[in-house]
Design a protein around this motif. Structure first.
Motif, PDB file in Angstrom:
ATOM      1  N   UNK A  83    -107.636  71.705   7.533  1.00  0.00           N
ATOM      2  CA  UNK A  83    -108.982  71.476   7.158  1.00  0.00           C
ATOM      3  C   UNK A  83    -109.347  70.088   6.312  1.00  0.00           C
ATOM      4  N   UNK A  84    -107.800  69.844   5.315  1.00  0.00           N
ATOM      5  CA  UNK A  84    -108.427  68.159   4.331  1.00  0.00           C
ATOM      6  C   UNK A  84    -107.769  67.393   5.828  1.00  0.00           C
ATOM      7  N   UNK A  85    -107.146  67.382   6.578  1.00  0.00           N
ATOM      8  CA  UNK A  85    -107.033  67.267   7.762  1.00  0.00           C
ATOM      9  C   UNK A  85    -108.220  66.276   8.948  1.00  0.00           C
ATOM     10  N   UNK A  86    -109.129  67.283   9.222  1.00  0.00           N
ATOM     11  CA  UNK A  86    -109.605  67.354   9.912  1.00  0.00           C
ATOM     12  C   UNK A  86    -111.168  66.662   9.056  1.00  0.00           C
ATOM     13  N   UNK A  87    -111.055  66.863   7.940  1.00  0.00           N
ATOM     14  CA  UNK A  87    -112.237  65.709   7.215  1.00  0.00           C
ATOM     15  C   UNK A  87    -111.842  64.653   6.963  1.00  0.00           C
ATOM     16  N   UNK A  88    -110.534  64.180   6.724  1.00  0.00           N
ATOM     17  CA  UNK A  88    -110.239  62.955   7.335  1.00  0.00           C
ATOM     18  C   UNK A  88    -110.016  62.042   8.550  1.00  0.00           C
ATOM     19  N   UNK A  89    -110.510  63.067   9.095  1.00  0.00           N
ATOM     20  CA  UNK A  89    -110.438  61.959  10.718  1.00  0.00           C
ATOM     21  C   UNK A  89    -111.822  62.277  10.841  1.00  0.00           C
ATOM     22  N   UNK A  90    -112.852  63.780  10.467  1.00  0.00           N
ATOM     23  CA  UNK A  90    -114.009  63.303  10.684  1.00  0.00           C
ATOM     24  C   UNK A  90    -114.881  61.759   9.676  1.00  0.00           C
ATOM     25  N   UNK A  91    -113.954  61.444   8.664  1.00  0.00           N
ATOM     26  CA  UNK A  91    -114.682  60.389   8.136  1.00  0.00           C
ATOM     27  C   UNK A  91    -113.963  59.706   8.504  1.00  0.00           C
ATOM     28  N   UNK A  92    -112.508  59.587   9.683  1.00  0.00           N
ATOM     29  CA  UNK A  92    -112.244  57.896   9.671  1.00  0.00           C
ATOM     30  C   UNK A  92    -113.055  57.758  11.490  1.00  0.00           C
ATOM     31  N   UNK A  93    -113.726  58.515  12.207  1.00  0.00           N
ATOM     32  CA  UNK A  93    -114.571  58.411  13.264  1.00  0.00           C
ATOM     33  C   UNK A  93    -115.952  58.187  12.596  1.00  0.00           C
ATOM     34  N   UNK A  94    -116.112  58.974  11.923  1.00  0.00           N
ATOM     35  CA  UNK A  94    -117.885  58.247  11.097  1.00  0.00           C
ATOM     36  C   UNK A  94    -117.826  56.466  11.017  1.00  0.00           C
ATOM     37  N   UNK A  95    -116.637  55.675  10.378  1.00  0.00           N
ATOM     38  CA  UNK A  95    -116.145  54.988  10.088  1.00  0.00           C
ATOM     39  C   UNK A  95    -116.264  53.783  11.256  1.00  0.00           C
ATOM     40  N   UNK A  96    -115.451  54.636  12.220  1.00  0.00           N
ATOM     41  CA  UNK A  96    -115.846  54.139  14.054  1.00  0.00           C
ATOM     42  C   UNK A  96    -116.736  53.386  14.292  1.00  0.00           C
ATOM     43  N   UNK A  97    -117.313  54.223  14.618  1.00  0.00           N
ATOM     44  CA  UNK A  97    -118.750  55.271  15.230  1.00  0.00           C
ATOM     45  C   UNK A  97    -119.971  54.123  14.495  1.00  0.00           C
ATOM     46  N   UNK A  98    -119.656  53.210  12.765  1.00  0.00           N
ATOM     47  CA  UNK A  98    -121.163  52.624  12.378  1.00  0.00           C
ATOM     48  C   UNK A  98    -120.209  51.345  12.630  1.00  0.00           C
ATOM     49  N   UNK A  99    -118.965  51.841  13.088  1.00  0.00           N
ATOM     50  CA  UNK A  99    -118.629  49.709  13.688  1.00  0.00           C
ATOM     51  C   UNK A  99    -119.275  49.778  15.528  1.00  0.00           C
ATOM     52  N   UNK A 100    -119.180  50.858  15.773  1.00  0.00           N
ATOM     53  CA  UNK A 100    -119.481  50.634  17.415  1.00  0.00           C
ATOM     54  C   UNK A 100    -120.843  50.942  16.873  1.00  0.00           C
ATOM     55  N   UNK A 101    -121.902  50.951  16.202  1.00  0.00           N
ATOM     56  CA  UNK A 101    -123.168  50.764  16.023  1.00  0.00           C
ATOM     57  C   UNK A 101    -123.402  49.342  16.234  1.00  0.00           C
ATOM     58  N   UNK A 102    -122.545  48.944  15.155  1.00  0.00           N
ATOM     59  CA  UNK A 102    -122.683  47.173  14.453  1.00  0.00           C
ATOM     60  C   UNK A 102    -122.130  46.353  15.683  1.00  0.00           C
ATOM     61  N   UNK A 103    -121.170  46.879  16.705  1.00  0.00           N
ATOM     62  CA  UNK A 103    -120.777  45.605  17.809  1.00  0.00           C
ATOM     63  C   UNK A 103    -121.956  46.589  18.613  1.00  0.00           C
TER      64      UNK A 103
END
Length: 325
Positions: free
Chosen positions: A122-142
């Motif tokens: 669950x911890x790993x999944x949460x970390x991955x989800x946070x990472x994907x959310x951050x990259x999604x925000x970067x994609x929005x900026x691009x």
């Protein structure tokens, strides 16, 4: 270039190389139209031709965007590889726990081991989800950056109106619809005695007048119309689903609004002489080339100038003048 008194600059050479090479039909049509009507190839017109038809489409923004996307895709691959590896590891642990259960190992120990593994997952999944959310925000900026870059590529920097590139694209689409019978009209306006404004008050004031013209044009056309800068001090508006009479009525509203404007010189507060514009109006004839429509509109504009300026002239009057002459 010498015949047209064009300065031998690198950008001008690039424009005329493309013209004589014959590799860009839109550029050739634009220059031929300017030559046919004895338009001066001043610095502003030359720059418009370069930016619209020759300047490379790959900007610094595009290069930066490509690099950022490449980095994001690399990160996404790492995230997915990590997620797959973790999934395989967890499956092995759960299989091992199941095997221990069959071997009679204390159930409490097995439950504790299983809970620890699920918590780690669950911890790993949460970390991955946070990472994907951050990259999604970067994609929005691009994505937003690309949208702004595209808008800049289609916008005239001085007036904020559509530039020739956007105008040409809009006309092609409007022509396709008009060939099925829907009316399409164009109006072109030019400031009367604009050279005297520049000579008497400077190019800064001339630019102020152009921005005022653009503002009035934008306000007076309909939401579905495209106001654009055609070149130099000439502005144009393309009116889909508008016949000649409708376009002439809108042109007259534009003319009156500009005649009523007061211009104040920003540096001194001085009230400048009122401006007026001459406007030509033409309607598309199904099957004709867009250059023919623009050329007819342009001739109507110059008939307006020759007839005393500060007036709207349609192609109907152009035909009457030709018949009388």
């Amino acid at each position: 270039m010498a015949e047209q008194r064009i300065a031998p600059t690198p950008t001008n050479f690039a424009v005329w190389y493309q013209y004589f090479a014959g590799s860009h039909d839109d550029l050739r049509n634009a220059i031929d139209l300017l030559i046919d009507h004895n338009r001066p190839f001043d610095a502003r017109t030359n720059q418009d031709l370069f930016e619209t038809y020759v300047a490379p489409q790959v900007s610094a923004t595009a290069v930066d965007t490509s690099e950022r996307l490449h980095a994001l895709m690399g990160t996404a691959r790492e995230f997915l590889a990590t997620a797959i590896a973790d999934n395989h590891s967890q499956m092995r642990v759960i299989s091992a726990v199941a095997d221990q259960g069959k071997a009679g190992v204390d159930p409490k120990a097995l439950v504790a081991q299983l809970m620890n593994e699920l918590a780690r997952a669950a911890t790993k999944a949460t970390q991955l989800e946070a990472g994907f959310a951050e990259k999604t925000r970067e994609l929005d900026v691009i994505r937003d950056s690309l949208t702004r870059s595209e808008e800049r590529a289609r916008t005239d920097t001085l007036t904020g109106l559509a530039n020739r590139r956007a105008l040409d694209e809009f006309l092609r689409k409007a022509q396709a619809t008009a060939d099925w019978g829907e009316p399409l009209s164009v109006l072109m306006l030019d400031i009367d005695h604009f050279k005297s404004f520049n000579d008497n008050f400077g190019h800064g004031v001339g630019d102020q007048v152009l921005r005022l013209m653009a503002k009035v044009l934008r306000e007076k056309v309909r939401p579905q119309d495209l106001p654009a800068r055609y070149g130099g001090e000439e502005l144009i508006a393309v009116l889909p689903a508008a016949d000649l009479a409708c376009c002439a009525e809108i042109a007259e509203r534009i003319r009156r609004a500009l005649a009523e404007c007061t211009i104040t010189r920003r540096s001194t507060g001085e009230i400048l002489p009122n401006i007026s514009v001459s406007i030509g109006v033409a309607q598309y004839r199904p099957g004709e080339a867009i250059t023919d429509l623009i050329e007819r509109c342009d001739r109507a504009l110059y008939l307006a100038k020759g007839g005393g300026r500060n007036r709207v002239v349609t192609e109907t009057e152009l035909e009457r003048a030709r018949a009388a002459g």
